[in-house]
Design a protein around this motif. Structure first.
Motif, mmCIF file in Angstrom:
data_model
loop_
_atom_site.group_PDB
_atom_site.id
_atom_site.type_symbol
_atom_site.label_atom_id
_atom_site.label_comp_id
_atom_site.label_asym_id
_atom_site.label_seq_id
_atom_site.Cartn_x
_atom_site.Cartn_y
_atom_site.Cartn_z
ATOM 1 N N ALA A 161 1.695 -0.966 -32.257
ATOM 2 C CA ALA A 161 1.916 -2.407 -32.369
ATOM 3 C C ALA A 161 1.433 -2.939 -33.706
ATOM 4 C CB ALA A 161 1.203 -3.138 -31.231
ATOM 5 N N ILE A 162 0.463 -2.243 -34.320
ATOM 6 C CA ILE A 162 -0.085 -2.707 -35.602
ATOM 7 C C ILE A 162 -0.010 -1.655 -36.696
ATOM 8 C CG2 ILE A 162 -1.633 -4.389 -34.540
ATOM 9 C CD1 ILE A 162 -3.893 -2.340 -34.859
ATOM 10 N N ARG A 163 0.223 -0.400 -36.344
ATOM 11 C CA ARG A 163 0.371 0.688 -37.313
ATOM 12 C C ARG A 163 1.644 1.441 -36.955
ATOM 13 N NH1 ARG A 163 -2.931 -1.759 -39.614
ATOM 14 N NH2 ARG A 163 -4.916 -1.048 -40.523
ATOM 15 N N THR A 164 2.600 1.518 -37.857
ATOM 16 C CA THR A 164 3.897 2.068 -37.461
ATOM 17 C C THR A 164 4.504 2.890 -38.585
ATOM 18 O OG1 THR A 164 6.034 1.485 -36.486
ATOM 19 C CG2 THR A 164 5.209 0.061 -38.254
ATOM 20 N N GLN A 165 5.708 3.384 -38.326
ATOM 21 C CA GLN A 165 6.528 4.035 -39.330
ATOM 22 C C GLN A 165 7.987 3.735 -38.981
ATOM 23 O OE1 GLN A 165 6.603 8.348 -39.289
ATOM 24 N NE2 GLN A 165 5.751 8.404 -37.230
ATOM 25 N N PRO A 166 8.918 3.929 -39.920
ATOM 26 C CA PRO A 166 10.297 3.476 -39.689
ATOM 27 C C PRO A 166 10.914 3.919 -38.369
ATOM 28 C CG PRO A 166 10.024 4.097 -41.972
ATOM 29 C CD PRO A 166 8.726 4.461 -41.287
ATOM 30 N N GLY A 167 10.766 5.175 -38.009
ATOM 31 C CA GLY A 167 11.403 5.669 -36.797
ATOM 32 C C GLY A 167 10.843 5.088 -35.517
ATOM 33 N N LEU A 168 9.687 4.434 -35.620
ATOM 34 C CA LEU A 168 9.030 3.866 -34.442
ATOM 35 C C LEU A 168 9.260 2.364 -34.309
ATOM 36 C CD1 LEU A 168 5.559 5.646 -34.333
ATOM 37 C CD2 LEU A 168 7.447 5.909 -32.737
ATOM 38 N N LEU A 169 10.247 1.820 -35.002
ATOM 39 C CA LEU A 169 10.475 0.380 -34.962
ATOM 40 C C LEU A 169 10.574 -0.140 -33.531
ATOM 41 C CD1 LEU A 169 12.097 -2.089 -37.059
ATOM 42 C CD2 LEU A 169 13.465 -1.671 -35.019
ATOM 43 N N TYR A 171 9.614 1.184 -30.631
ATOM 44 C CA TYR A 171 8.369 1.372 -29.891
ATOM 45 C C TYR A 171 7.310 0.377 -30.354
ATOM 46 C CZ TYR A 171 4.403 3.862 -27.777
ATOM 47 O OH TYR A 171 3.278 4.212 -27.049
ATOM 48 N N SER A 172 7.256 0.130 -31.658
ATOM 49 C CA SER A 172 6.285 -0.810 -32.200
ATOM 50 C C SER A 172 6.570 -2.233 -31.728
ATOM 51 C CB SER A 172 6.291 -0.749 -33.726
ATOM 52 O OG SER A 172 5.818 0.494 -34.182
ATOM 53 N N VAL A 173 7.832 -2.627 -31.757
ATOM 54 C CA VAL A 173 8.208 -3.963 -31.293
ATOM 55 C C VAL A 173 7.831 -4.137 -29.820
ATOM 56 C CG1 VAL A 173 10.176 -5.452 -30.759
ATOM 57 C CG2 VAL A 173 10.040 -4.321 -32.982
ATOM 58 N N ALA A 174 8.151 -3.143 -29.002
ATOM 59 C CA ALA A 174 7.847 -3.224 -27.574
ATOM 60 C C ALA A 174 6.340 -3.249 -27.330
ATOM 61 C CB ALA A 174 8.486 -2.047 -26.839
ATOM 62 N N SER A 175 5.584 -2.458 -28.106
ATOM 63 C CA SER A 175 4.125 -2.421 -27.940
ATOM 64 C C SER A 175 3.505 -3.760 -28.322
ATOM 65 C CB SER A 175 3.528 -1.297 -28.790
ATOM 66 O OG SER A 175 3.987 -0.029 -28.363
ATOM 67 N N ALA A 176 3.973 -4.353 -29.416
ATOM 68 C CA ALA A 176 3.470 -5.661 -29.817
ATOM 69 C C ALA A 176 3.790 -6.715 -28.759
ATOM 70 C CB ALA A 176 4.078 -6.059 -31.160
ATOM 71 N N ALA A 177 4.962 -6.585 -28.153
ATOM 72 C CA ALA A 177 5.343 -7.522 -27.099
ATOM 73 C C ALA A 177 4.439 -7.368 -25.874
ATOM 74 C CB ALA A 177 6.798 -7.300 -26.703
ATOM 75 N N HIS A 256 -7.933 -9.081 -23.345
ATOM 76 C CA HIS A 256 -8.471 -8.184 -24.367
ATOM 77 C C HIS A 256 -7.594 -6.937 -24.505
ATOM 78 C CE1 HIS A 256 -11.497 -6.438 -26.968
ATOM 79 N NE2 HIS A 256 -11.475 -5.327 -26.244
ATOM 80 N N ILE A 257 -7.344 -6.525 -25.752
ATOM 81 C CA ILE A 257 -6.615 -5.280 -26.025
ATOM 82 C C ILE A 257 -7.666 -4.255 -26.433
ATOM 83 C CG2 ILE A 257 -4.693 -4.235 -27.242
ATOM 84 C CD1 ILE A 257 -3.956 -6.776 -25.659
ATOM 85 N N LEU A 258 -8.034 -3.394 -25.522
ATOM 86 C CA LEU A 258 -9.078 -2.397 -25.753
ATOM 87 C C LEU A 258 -8.479 -1.198 -26.483
ATOM 88 C CD1 LEU A 258 -11.994 -1.437 -25.253
ATOM 89 C CD2 LEU A 258 -11.210 -0.511 -23.063
#
Length: 275
Positions: A161-169, A171-177, A256-258
């Motif tokens: 959600a806060i550390r990503t790479q192009p192929g994980l767009l 997954y990153s968007v969903a995690s941030a959500a 809280h996001i642990l």
């Protein structure tokens, strides 16, 4: 304060493999009543047996539920099955999740929508339904129990959600959500004495990561090198965090996001996919 979950009833999704399975086993071992839910009926039966409630060695009452939780009817049936078996629900662990790599510039790729449906919307809809049941259970409490906590919800997220790479767009968007859903539900449900938190993790030895590194020593080495503590976490470490977040010991924690990542998210470099 107590870390105990004994006697509480927990719904745990994604309980047929990986981190969800580890959490379900951990809660069962610590005396909780556990409803193990997953889409993969065959793996559920393989891991828990045809009638897990009949196992003499079980330290808690265990039931299994197979179905696609992206379907509204399935979610309703899961809650109904839990109430039929245990009469109440105190804990929800949203551990059903999917990782998907995709070309971030492919406008026809459906990865973002797929992971939002799987990782966000399933957890949101189930949380909404279970929270309503927890609130209903609170109506039966006496006047001297009006400060009693009504339940705890834990979502699984990722440092993607806060550390990503192009192929994980996607997954990153969903995690941030998922992170923002956790905060929003925490605020909405706090007046009802229901706590909502999340566990955000880096590389954990889940089924997906094990498959990735099975034939690649270089990948394993890269993951370890990119983790300040110099190792890959076990799924049990996530299970222990989930127990803490659902126990009385975290009674004043909500929204809280642990983070459990061995320090990976502290680095100023783009790392490998988080599993």
């Amino acid at each position: 304060m107590s870390f105990s979950v004994a006697g509480k009833t927990a719904i745990i999704t994604g309980a047929a493999n990986g981190i969800g399975l580890a959490i379900a086993r951990h809660f069962a071992d610590h005396g909780a009543n556990v409803m193990c839910a997953d889409m993969d009926e065959a793996r559920l039966q393989n891991e828990w047996g045809a009638n897990p409630e009949d196992e003499e060695s079980a330290s808690a009452a265990i039931r299994v539920f197979a179905g696609d939780l992206r379907e509204k009817l399935t979610i309703n049936n899961l809650l109904s099955a839990t109430i039929d078996a245990f009469e109440r629900v105190d804990i929800l662990i949203n551990a059903s999740r999917q990782v998907m790599l995709a070309d971030p510039l492919d406008a026809d790729n459906l990865a973002v929508q797929t992971l939002l449906d799987q990782n966000l919307m399933t957890s949101l809809r189930l949380s909404q339904l279970v929270a309503k049941r927890m609130i209903q259970q609170g109506l039966d409490l006496g006047e001297d129990e009006q400060d009693t906590p009504l339940g705890a919800i834990v979502n699984l997220s990722s440092i993607a959600a806060i550390r990503t790479q192009p192929g994980l767009l996607a997954y990153s968007v969903a995690s941030a959500a998922v992170d923002q859903m956790t905060r929003s539900l925490a605020v909405a449900l706090a007046p009802s004495r229901i706590r909502v938190n999340a566990v955000s993790f880096g590389s954990v030895m889940s089924a997906s990561l094990r498959d990735t590194i099975r034939d690649s020593k270089e990948t394993r080495a890269d993951v370890i090198e990119g983790t300040p503590l110099g190792r890959i976490a076990s799924a049990n470490e996530i299970a222990e965090a989930a127990q803490f977040l659902t126990s009385d010991s975290s009674g004043f924690m909500t929204g809280h996001i642990l983070t459990i990542d061995g320090g990976r998210s502290l680095l100023d470099v783009v790392g490998n996919p988080s599993h």
